[in-house]
Scaffold this motif. Structure first.
Motif, short mmCIF file in Angstrom:
data_model
loop_
_atom_site.label_atom_id
_atom_site.label_comp_id
_atom_site.label_asym_id
_atom_site.label_seq_id
_atom_site.Cartn_x
_atom_site.Cartn_y
_atom_site.Cartn_z
N GLY A 90 0.82 -1.22 0.00
CA GLY A 90 0.00 0.00 0.00
C GLY A 90 0.85 1.26 0.00
N ALA A 91 1.95 1.25 0.74
CA ALA A 91 2.82 2.42 0.79
C ALA A 91 3.50 2.66 -0.56
CB ALA A 91 3.88 2.25 1.88
N ILE A 92 3.92 1.60 -1.21
CA ILE A 92 4.55 1.75 -2.53
C ILE A 92 3.54 2.30 -3.54
CG2 ILE A 92 5.54 0.47 -4.47
CD1 ILE A 92 6.88 -1.33 -2.32
N LEU A 93 2.32 1.76 -3.52
CA LEU A 93 1.28 2.29 -4.40
C LEU A 93 0.95 3.74 -4.05
CD1 LEU A 93 -1.13 -0.77 -4.71
CD2 LEU A 93 0.42 0.13 -6.44
N GLY A 94 0.92 4.05 -2.75
CA GLY A 94 0.64 5.42 -2.31
C GLY A 94 1.71 6.40 -2.77
N ILE A 95 2.97 6.00 -2.73
CA ILE A 95 4.03 6.88 -3.22
C ILE A 95 3.86 7.12 -4.72
CG2 ILE A 95 6.51 6.98 -3.71
CD1 ILE A 95 7.01 5.75 -1.00
N PHE A 96 3.57 6.06 -5.46
CA PHE A 96 3.37 6.21 -6.91
C PHE A 96 2.22 7.17 -7.20
CE2 PHE A 96 1.10 4.90 -10.76
CZ PHE A 96 2.09 5.11 -11.70
N VAL A 97 1.10 6.98 -6.53
CA VAL A 97 -0.06 7.86 -6.74
C VAL A 97 0.26 9.29 -6.30
CG1 VAL A 97 -2.41 8.34 -5.94
CG2 VAL A 97 -1.78 6.04 -6.64
N GLY A 98 0.91 9.45 -5.15
CA GLY A 98 1.20 10.78 -4.63
C GLY A 98 2.23 11.55 -5.44
N VAL A 99 3.18 10.85 -6.05
CA VAL A 99 4.24 11.53 -6.78
C VAL A 99 3.86 11.76 -8.25
CG1 VAL A 99 6.61 11.26 -7.63
CG2 VAL A 99 6.08 10.78 -5.26
N TYR A 100 3.16 10.81 -8.85
CA TYR A 100 2.89 10.92 -10.29
C TYR A 100 1.46 11.31 -10.64
CZ TYR A 100 7.41 8.70 -10.65
OH TYR A 100 8.75 8.43 -10.53
N LEU A 101 0.47 10.74 -9.98
CA LEU A 101 -0.91 11.00 -10.37
C LEU A 101 -1.51 12.23 -9.69
CD1 LEU A 101 -2.34 7.37 -10.50
CD2 LEU A 101 -1.45 8.76 -12.36
N LEU A 102 -1.23 12.44 -8.42
CA LEU A 102 -1.80 13.56 -7.69
C LEU A 102 -1.39 14.92 -8.26
CD1 LEU A 102 -3.64 14.31 -5.33
CD2 LEU A 102 -1.62 14.34 -3.88
N PRO A 103 -0.10 15.14 -8.62
CA PRO A 103 0.24 16.43 -9.24
C PRO A 103 -0.50 16.67 -10.56
CG PRO A 103 2.22 15.37 -8.46
CD PRO A 103 1.11 14.37 -8.31
N LEU A 104 -0.69 15.63 -11.35
CA LEU A 104 -1.44 15.80 -12.60
C LEU A 104 -2.88 16.21 -12.31
CD1 LEU A 104 -0.14 12.74 -14.65
CD2 LEU A 104 0.45 15.14 -14.96
N LEU A 143 -6.37 23.05 -10.78
CA LEU A 143 -5.91 24.42 -10.56
C LEU A 143 -5.70 25.22 -11.84
CD1 LEU A 143 -3.41 23.80 -7.63
CD2 LEU A 143 -5.73 24.71 -7.51
N SER A 144 -5.68 24.55 -12.99
CA SER A 144 -5.51 25.30 -14.24
C SER A 144 -6.68 26.23 -14.49
CB SER A 144 -5.31 24.34 -15.42
OG SER A 144 -6.50 23.59 -15.64
N GLY A 145 -7.85 25.90 -13.98
CA GLY A 145 -9.00 26.78 -14.09
C GLY A 145 -8.84 28.06 -13.28
N TYR A 146 -7.94 28.05 -12.30
CA TYR A 146 -7.68 29.22 -11.47
C TYR A 146 -6.44 29.99 -11.93
CZ TYR A 146 -11.07 27.16 -8.31
OH TYR A 146 -12.21 26.63 -7.78
N GLY A 147 -5.85 29.57 -13.02
CA GLY A 147 -4.70 30.29 -13.57
C GLY A 147 -3.36 29.70 -13.20
N ILE A 148 -3.32 28.62 -12.41
CA ILE A 148 -2.04 27.99 -12.07
C ILE A 148 -1.83 26.85 -13.06
CG2 ILE A 148 -0.74 26.77 -10.30
CD1 ILE A 148 -2.49 28.19 -8.22
N VAL A 149 -1.00 27.11 -14.06
CA VAL A 149 -0.82 26.15 -15.14
C VAL A 149 0.12 25.04 -14.71
CG1 VAL A 149 -0.05 25.85 -17.52
CG2 VAL A 149 -1.28 27.92 -16.85
N GLN A 150 1.18 25.38 -14.02
CA GLN A 150 2.13 24.37 -13.57
C GLN A 150 2.29 24.50 -12.06
OE1 GLN A 150 5.99 24.59 -15.33
NE2 GLN A 150 6.63 22.63 -14.51
N LEU A 151 2.05 23.41 -11.36
CA LEU A 151 2.12 23.42 -9.91
C LEU A 151 3.55 23.12 -9.46
CD1 LEU A 151 0.35 23.64 -7.36
CD2 LEU A 151 0.16 21.17 -7.41
N PRO A 152 4.20 24.06 -8.79
CA PRO A 152 5.59 23.83 -8.37
C PRO A 152 5.64 23.02 -7.08
CG PRO A 152 4.92 26.05 -7.79
CD PRO A 152 3.75 25.41 -8.48
#
Length: 191
Positions: free
Chosen positions: A121-135, A141-150
């Motif tokens: 679960g932790a390995i899957l959580g890291i994958f989701v948190g690092v790759y899918l959540l930012p997307l 947030l692109s609707g609010y004008g933030i095109v790229q989240l730093p």
């Protein structure tokens, strides 16, 4: 500055647009050298980097406390769930004890099962948190004008909290299985 703007004070910020963005650093260093006694001139990138770094430093403590809270909640949930499951399956554990397994072996097998499950679960959580959540956040947030989240990913902290959550889940399972050690095989089968 006061000849151009009579209302100028020491805390005012002035932004200068440069025609060629590649020369922004050179222009800033020339102006900084020319007005070093009166003004501090930095590029917008330097200014934004310092703001993001300061925001990240400010958020470390609250995010660490939230992470600690999640670890405590993980321990409590795993403890409660395993305790309920052990009560429900007490007959099976009584049979295991009567067949010759020690309480320690049964408890260790339950804990190892929880350790493996929480590690996956932790390995899957890291994958989701690092790759899918930012997307997902960038799409929202692109609707609010933030095109790229730093996002600032601190791998040391992520690995630390991942290990702590796995340990909390394993300890929750181990402590909840104490009832197996205290009960005799006959009482476990009768329950």
């Amino acid at each position: 500055m006061r000849s151009v703007n009579p209302d100028y004070s020491e805390f005012d910020d002035i932004f200068i647009n440069v025609n060629d963005m590649a020369q922004a650093g050179m222009v800033a260093s020339e102006l900084n050298e020319q007005f070093k006694d009166f003004a501090s001139v930095v590029t917008q990138k330097t200014l934004l980097d310092s703001v993001y770094a300061e925001a990240a430093n400010i958020l470390i403590y609250p995010m660490s406390l939230i992470g600690l809270l999640f670890i405590i909640v993980t321990f409590i949930i795993i403890f409660s769930t395993c305790r309920i499951n052990i009560r429900k399956e007490s007959r099976t554990y009584g049979i295991y004890k009567s067949l010759g397994m020690t309480s320690r072996q049964i408890r260790l097998s339950l804990t190892m099962g929880m350790f493996i499950l929480s590690s996956v679960g932790a390995i899957l959580g890291i994958f989701v948190g690092v790759y899918l959540l930012p997307l997902l956040l960038e799409m929202v947030l692109s609707g609010y004008g933030i095109v790229q989240l730093p996002l600032i990913l601190h791998w040391g902290g992520m690995v630390l909290f991942t290990c702590l959550s796995i340990i909390a889940a394993s300890l929750g399972s181990w402590f909840s299985s104490r009832i197996i050690r205290e009960a005799s095989p006959r009482m476990l089968v009768i329950e």
